[in-house]
Motif scaffolding. Structure first.
Motif, mmCIF file in Angstrom:
data_model
loop_
_atom_site.group_PDB
_atom_site.id
_atom_site.type_symbol
_atom_site.label_atom_id
_atom_site.label_comp_id
_atom_site.label_asym_id
_atom_site.label_seq_id
_atom_site.Cartn_x
_atom_site.Cartn_y
_atom_site.Cartn_z
ATOM 1 N N PRO A 1 0.819 -1.225 0.000
ATOM 2 C CA PRO A 1 0.000 0.000 0.000
ATOM 3 C C PRO A 1 0.849 1.269 0.000
ATOM 4 O O PRO A 1 1.977 1.275 0.482
ATOM 5 C CB PRO A 1 -0.810 -0.118 1.295
ATOM 6 C CG PRO A 1 -0.032 -1.042 2.166
ATOM 7 C CD PRO A 1 0.725 -1.960 1.254
ATOM 8 N N GLY A 2 0.287 2.326 -0.580
ATOM 9 C CA GLY A 2 0.915 3.652 -0.519
ATOM 10 C C GLY A 2 2.203 3.783 -1.301
ATOM 11 O O GLY A 2 3.040 4.610 -0.961
ATOM 12 N N ASN A 3 2.392 2.952 -2.319
ATOM 13 C CA ASN A 3 3.615 2.987 -3.134
ATOM 14 C C ASN A 3 4.887 2.837 -2.307
ATOM 15 O O ASN A 3 5.934 3.381 -2.640
ATOM 16 C CB ASN A 3 3.681 4.281 -3.957
ATOM 17 C CG ASN A 3 2.566 4.348 -4.979
ATOM 18 O OD1 ASN A 3 2.207 3.334 -5.576
ATOM 19 N ND2 ASN A 3 2.014 5.529 -5.166
ATOM 20 N N VAL A 4 4.792 2.131 -1.211
ATOM 21 C CA VAL A 4 5.944 1.861 -0.354
ATOM 22 C C VAL A 4 6.790 0.794 -1.046
ATOM 23 O O VAL A 4 6.255 -0.126 -1.658
ATOM 24 C CB VAL A 4 5.486 1.391 1.045
ATOM 25 C CG1 VAL A 4 6.649 0.984 1.903
ATOM 26 C CG2 VAL A 4 4.686 2.488 1.724
ATOM 27 N N GLN A 5 8.094 0.922 -0.967
ATOM 28 C CA GLN A 5 8.994 0.022 -1.695
ATOM 29 C C GLN A 5 9.474 -1.184 -0.883
ATOM 30 O O GLN A 5 10.079 -2.077 -1.431
ATOM 31 C CB GLN A 5 10.204 0.816 -2.191
ATOM 32 C CG GLN A 5 9.828 1.870 -3.212
ATOM 33 C CD GLN A 5 9.163 1.255 -4.442
ATOM 34 O OE1 GLN A 5 9.706 0.346 -5.050
ATOM 35 N NE2 GLN A 5 7.986 1.740 -4.781
ATOM 36 N N SER A 6 9.216 -1.187 0.422
ATOM 37 C CA SER A 6 9.738 -2.261 1.261
ATOM 38 C C SER A 6 8.840 -2.474 2.481
ATOM 39 O O SER A 6 8.209 -1.533 2.962
ATOM 40 C CB SER A 6 11.147 -1.901 1.712
ATOM 41 O OG SER A 6 11.626 -2.835 2.639
ATOM 42 N N LEU A 7 8.810 -3.698 2.965
ATOM 43 C CA LEU A 7 8.038 -3.998 4.173
ATOM 44 C C LEU A 7 8.493 -3.157 5.359
ATOM 45 O O LEU A 7 7.688 -2.750 6.185
ATOM 46 C CB LEU A 7 8.179 -5.479 4.536
ATOM 47 C CG LEU A 7 7.560 -6.501 3.601
ATOM 48 C CD1 LEU A 7 7.889 -7.913 4.077
ATOM 49 C CD2 LEU A 7 6.073 -6.307 3.488
ATOM 50 N N LYS A 8 9.777 -2.896 5.439
ATOM 51 C CA LYS A 8 10.317 -2.152 6.587
ATOM 52 C C LYS A 8 9.830 -0.708 6.623
ATOM 53 O O LYS A 8 9.835 -0.087 7.673
ATOM 54 C CB LYS A 8 11.840 -2.196 6.595
ATOM 55 C CG LYS A 8 12.476 -1.465 5.447
ATOM 56 C CD LYS A 8 13.966 -1.579 5.475
ATOM 57 C CE LYS A 8 14.526 -0.807 4.291
ATOM 58 N NZ LYS A 8 15.908 -0.986 4.086
ATOM 59 N N ASP A 9 9.381 -0.175 5.457
ATOM 60 C CA ASP A 9 8.956 1.222 5.384
ATOM 61 C C ASP A 9 7.466 1.428 5.657
ATOM 62 O O ASP A 9 7.001 2.562 5.659
ATOM 63 C CB ASP A 9 9.299 1.798 4.003
ATOM 64 C CG ASP A 9 10.796 1.802 3.745
ATOM 65 O OD1 ASP A 9 11.559 1.955 4.726
ATOM 66 O OD2 ASP A 9 11.200 1.640 2.584
ATOM 67 N N LEU A 10 6.741 0.354 5.899
ATOM 68 C CA LEU A 10 5.305 0.465 6.158
ATOM 69 C C LEU A 10 5.042 1.046 7.536
ATOM 70 O O LEU A 10 5.707 0.683 8.509
ATOM 71 C CB LEU A 10 4.634 -0.912 6.078
ATOM 72 C CG LEU A 10 4.649 -1.629 4.724
ATOM 73 C CD1 LEU A 10 4.150 -3.044 4.889
ATOM 74 C CD2 LEU A 10 3.813 -0.878 3.710
ATOM 75 N N ASN A 11 4.038 1.934 7.638
ATOM 76 C CA ASN A 11 3.599 2.365 8.963
ATOM 77 C C ASN A 11 2.590 1.334 9.473
ATOM 78 O O ASN A 11 2.225 0.398 8.752
ATOM 79 C CB ASN A 11 3.028 3.792 8.936
ATOM 80 C CG ASN A 11 1.777 3.918 8.089
ATOM 81 O OD1 ASN A 11 0.943 3.002 8.027
ATOM 82 N ND2 ASN A 11 1.622 5.049 7.429
ATOM 83 N N GLN A 12 2.122 1.493 10.703
ATOM 84 C CA GLN A 12 1.258 0.484 11.315
ATOM 85 C C GLN A 12 -0.029 0.272 10.519
ATOM 86 O O GLN A 12 -0.458 -0.866 10.307
ATOM 87 C CB GLN A 12 0.931 0.860 12.764
ATOM 88 C CG GLN A 12 0.081 -0.157 13.501
ATOM 89 C CD GLN A 12 0.745 -1.517 13.641
ATOM 90 O OE1 GLN A 12 1.960 -1.619 13.701
ATOM 91 N NE2 GLN A 12 -0.046 -2.567 13.676
ATOM 92 N N ALA A 13 -0.670 1.346 10.043
ATOM 93 C CA ALA A 13 -1.908 1.212 9.272
ATOM 94 C C ALA A 13 -1.637 0.475 7.958
ATOM 95 O O ALA A 13 -2.438 -0.376 7.537
ATOM 96 C CB ALA A 13 -2.508 2.589 9.001
ATOM 97 N N GLN A 14 -0.503 0.758 7.329
ATOM 98 C CA GLN A 14 -0.156 0.082 6.083
ATOM 99 C C GLN A 14 0.171 -1.391 6.320
ATOM 100 O O GLN A 14 -0.119 -2.233 5.474
ATOM 101 C CB GLN A 14 1.030 0.791 5.416
ATOM 102 C CG GLN A 14 0.683 2.153 4.873
ATOM 103 C CD GLN A 14 1.911 2.940 4.441
ATOM 104 O OE1 GLN A 14 2.988 2.824 5.040
ATOM 105 N NE2 GLN A 14 1.738 3.751 3.404
#
Length: 176
Positions: A137-150
């Motif tokens: 979600p949110g055009n995030v490139q990596s799992l580590k960059d996800l916020n809690q909602a994502q």
């Protein structure tokens, strides 16, 4: 005497309290901590200097859970800096988490582990990392960059993806 010989053979040949009476002129001595005199500065140092898990605001039990989950993340390739980046806003150290924040952080770490495991299961099914990255979600490139909602959003989507994949593969295997 037999008792002393037996204990001596086992390497435990020292007197106990009941045998002091059998030694002439023997007197019990108070343990050193009873006689120790502590200065005010030493007392303050001991009072304010906690060691290890006692320094954590959330308490020992929650600290152990955080350490356990952090260790699991490290085993999957995450660094301390990445794990610290998932701390709640305004908190700079895991030791500074209050009990409520610690429980939230533990839940966050658990959900991230679940997501990581689902991604590993998808990879075992032949789904490549780039395809998974496109579905974050949110055009995030990596799992580590996800916020809690994502993380929650990705967890639902990827779990559905894995379940669908399993149904299709199982369905084709049964029909094939």
């Amino acid at each position: 005497a037999k008792r002393r010989v037996t204990l001596s053979i086992c390497g435990l040949g020292f007197l106990d309290e009941s045998e002091i009476d059998s030694i002439p002129n023997a007197q019990p001595v108070a343990p050193p901590e009873d006689d120790a005199i502590m200065t005010e500065a030493e007392a303050l140092t001991l009072q304010h200097k906690a060691s290890g898990l006692d320094q954590w605001k959330c308490g020992r039990a929650l600290a152990m859970q955080i350490i356990d989950h952090s260790t699991k993340h490290k085993a999957k390739g995450m660094t301390d800096d990445i794990i610290k980046s998932w701390l709640p806003v305004g908190v700079t150290s895991r030791k500074d988490l209050d009990p409520g924040e610690a429980q939230y952080f533990i839940a966050n770490l658990e959900r991230r582990l679940e997501l990581f495991d689902i991604c590993m299961a998808l990879a075992e099914k032949g789904v490549d990392k780039d395809t998974m990255r496109l579905r974050l979600p949110g055009n995030v490139q990596s799992l580590k960059d996800l916020n809690q909602a994502q993380v929650e959003e990705a967890l639902k989507a990827f779990q559905h993806w894995l379940n669908t994949y399993n149904q299709v593969v199982e369905g084709s295997a049964i029909n094939g």
